[in-house]
Design an enzyme around this catalytic site. Structure first.
Site, PDB file in Angstrom:
ATOM      1  N   ASP A 112      14.409 -15.480  15.786  1.00  0.00           N
ATOM      2  CA  ASP A 112      13.718 -14.157  15.450  1.00  0.00           C
ATOM      3  C   ASP A 112      14.135 -13.389  14.294  1.00  0.00           C
ATOM      4  OD1 ASP A 112      15.936 -13.083  16.597  1.00  0.00           O
ATOM      5  OD2 ASP A 112      14.694 -12.157  18.218  1.00  0.00           O
ATOM      6  N   GLY A 113      15.324 -13.727  13.733  1.00  0.00           N
ATOM      7  CA  GLY A 113      16.000 -12.921  12.677  1.00  0.00           C
ATOM      8  C   GLY A 113      16.963 -11.907  12.895  1.00  0.00           C
ATOM      9  N   GLU A 114      17.444 -12.058  14.294  1.00  0.00           N
ATOM     10  CA  GLU A 114      18.349 -11.096  14.531  1.00  0.00           C
ATOM     11  C   GLU A 114      19.787 -11.731  14.038  1.00  0.00           C
ATOM     12  OE1 GLU A 114      18.393 -10.228  18.802  1.00  0.00           O
ATOM     13  OE2 GLU A 114      16.744  -9.417  18.755  1.00  0.00           O
TER      14      GLU A 114
ATOM     15  N   GLN B 202      18.109   8.145  -3.112  1.00  0.00           N
ATOM     16  CA  GLN B 202      17.420   8.624  -2.209  1.00  0.00           C
ATOM     17  C   GLN B 202      18.429   9.770  -1.725  1.00  0.00           C
ATOM     18  OE1 GLN B 202      14.565   6.997   0.463  1.00  0.00           O
ATOM     19  NE2 GLN B 202      14.489   5.109  -0.697  1.00  0.00           N
TER      20      GLN B 202
ATOM     21  N   ASP C 135      19.159   8.408 -20.270  1.00  0.00           N
ATOM     22  CA  ASP C 135      18.512   9.798 -19.824  1.00  0.00           C
ATOM     23  C   ASP C 135      19.289  10.879 -19.561  1.00  0.00           C
ATOM     24  OD1 ASP C 135      20.017   9.508 -17.270  1.00  0.00           O
ATOM     25  OD2 ASP C 135      18.439   8.029 -16.540  1.00  0.00           O
TER      26      ASP C 135
ATOM     27  N   LYS D 135      13.961  10.983 -21.360  1.00  0.00           N
ATOM     28  CA  LYS D 135      12.797   9.880 -21.024  1.00  0.00           C
ATOM     29  C   LYS D 135      11.938  10.529 -20.090  1.00  0.00           C
ATOM     30  CE  LYS D 135      14.910   8.103 -16.599  1.00  0.00           C
ATOM     31  NZ  LYS D 135      15.300   6.919 -15.726  1.00  0.00           N
TER      32      LYS D 135
ATOM     33  N   ARG E 142       9.738   9.396 -16.434  1.00  0.00           N
ATOM     34  CA  ARG E 142       9.392   8.146 -15.600  1.00  0.00           C
ATOM     35  C   ARG E 142       7.924   8.142 -15.059  1.00  0.00           C
ATOM     36  NH1 ARG E 142      11.765   4.007 -12.961  1.00  0.00           N
ATOM     37  NH2 ARG E 142      13.863   4.739 -13.775  1.00  0.00           N
TER      38      ARG E 142
ATOM     39  N   GLY F  59      13.747  -1.264 -17.080  1.00  0.00           N
ATOM     40  CA  GLY F  59      12.680  -0.220 -17.613  1.00  0.00           C
ATOM     41  C   GLY F  59      13.211   0.945 -18.621  1.00  0.00           C
TER      42      GLY F  59
END
Length: 307
Positions: A34-36, A94, A168, A191, A193, A224
């Site tokens: 199941d991916g665990e 973030q 930047d 720049k 974004r 970019g």
């Protein structure tokens, strides 16, 4: 000392172990249907100084979860101290609330690592250095500049016609450090974004006409920012354009943009396995990370490694 490698970048882990003259610990990492993720440490680490090497590169969420599970396994096996060696620290962009109702995910990752049982973090060129303050445990923050500097000096022995450019405004401090180390001039590209994958370069602050240019940045994924900066630098008369990047997490779009850009060569580190391809030259950070691990294990200062 016990060195444990996750599956994120096994080659880097092996090179670090080789530089330390230490074997990697016998660790079994697999997944259930199941991916665990399942982790089993197949040797005694009771009372050991454990270093778990796992950059949080793509697939980011999987690699972070695998790291947390390995930390938990080591803690429950009575390791004396656990250091998370994360040459690339994911979610570092973030680091603040710049929009309503968004998370500060870098802080969340710091909390998760601490809650899992990490006693210390060893990382390199955080996208936002203030992320160190998100932790209530020691963070050793190394710089790729020391690893890239020898290659850059060899590639550009004459720096009288070299200008280091920040793509930047946020990268000016890093660009200044490279310019001072290489004895080069400094310039900045302003720049804008447009989206997560598209950047519009606006203007150049500084003199680049007729000069070789070294664009420096801490990371690139879609290339970019770098390619937009290279385009405007070329329009302003730059002679030859190179790039120096700490973490090149290049995907298909990044490779395509780099291939079709004015950038002759991108010099980067092997902090992530995605750092490869046409126009990409790789400098290993294994000796730098190994020396930091050796000094942490021996209770020695690592200040000289920050230079």
């Amino acid at each position: 000392m016990k060195l444990i490698s996750g599956t994120a970048h096994r080659t880097l882990s092996e090179n670090i172990a080789k530089n330390l003259g230490q074997p990697l610990a016998d660790v079994h990492v697999t997944a259930f249907p199941d991916g665990e993720t399942f982790v089993k440490i197949n040797e005694n680490i009771r009372g050991a100084d454990v270093f778990i090497i796992q950059p949080s590169c793509p697939p980011t969420n999987h690699n972070i979860m695998e790291l947390l599970i390995m930390v938990d396994a080591a803690r429950r096996a009575s390791a004396e101290r656990i250091t998370a060696v994360m040459p690339f620290f994911g979610y570092a962009r973030q680091d603040r609330k710049d929009q309503p109702r968004v998370p500060i995910t870098a802080k969340l990752i710091a909390n998760l690592l601490t809650a899992a049982g990490v006693n210390r973090v060893l990382t390199m060129d955080l996208h936002a250095p203030q992320i160190q303050g998100f932790f209530d445990i020691p963070v050793d923050h190394l710089y790729a500049k020391s690893a890239l500097f020898s290659y850059l000096q060899e590639r550009h022995p004459d720096t009288t016609n070299l200008t280091v450019v920040s793509p930047d405004v946020g990268g000016v401090k890093m660009a200044r450090a490279y310019a001072d180390a290489l004895g080069a001039e400094l310039a900045i590209v302003a720049k804008h974004r447009v989206s997560a994958t598209r950047v519009e370069a606006m203007n150049v602050i500084g003199e680049v006409e007729g000069r070789d240019v070294l664009l420096v940045d801490d990371m690139t994924e879609t290339a970019g920012t770098l390619t937009a900066a290279a385009e405007i630098l070329q329009k302003h008369g730059a002679k030859r354009i190179f790039a120096g990047v700490s973490h090149a997490i290049l995907g298909e779009m990044g490779h395509e943009r780099l291939k079709n850009s004015a950038i002759e060569e991108m010099i980067t580190t092997d902090s992530v396995p995605q750092a490869a391809g046409d126009k990409v030259s790789i400098v290993s950070i294994a000796p730098l990370m190994a020396e930091a691990i050796r000094r942490i294990n021996g209770g020695q200062s690592i200040t000289s490694l920050f230079m």
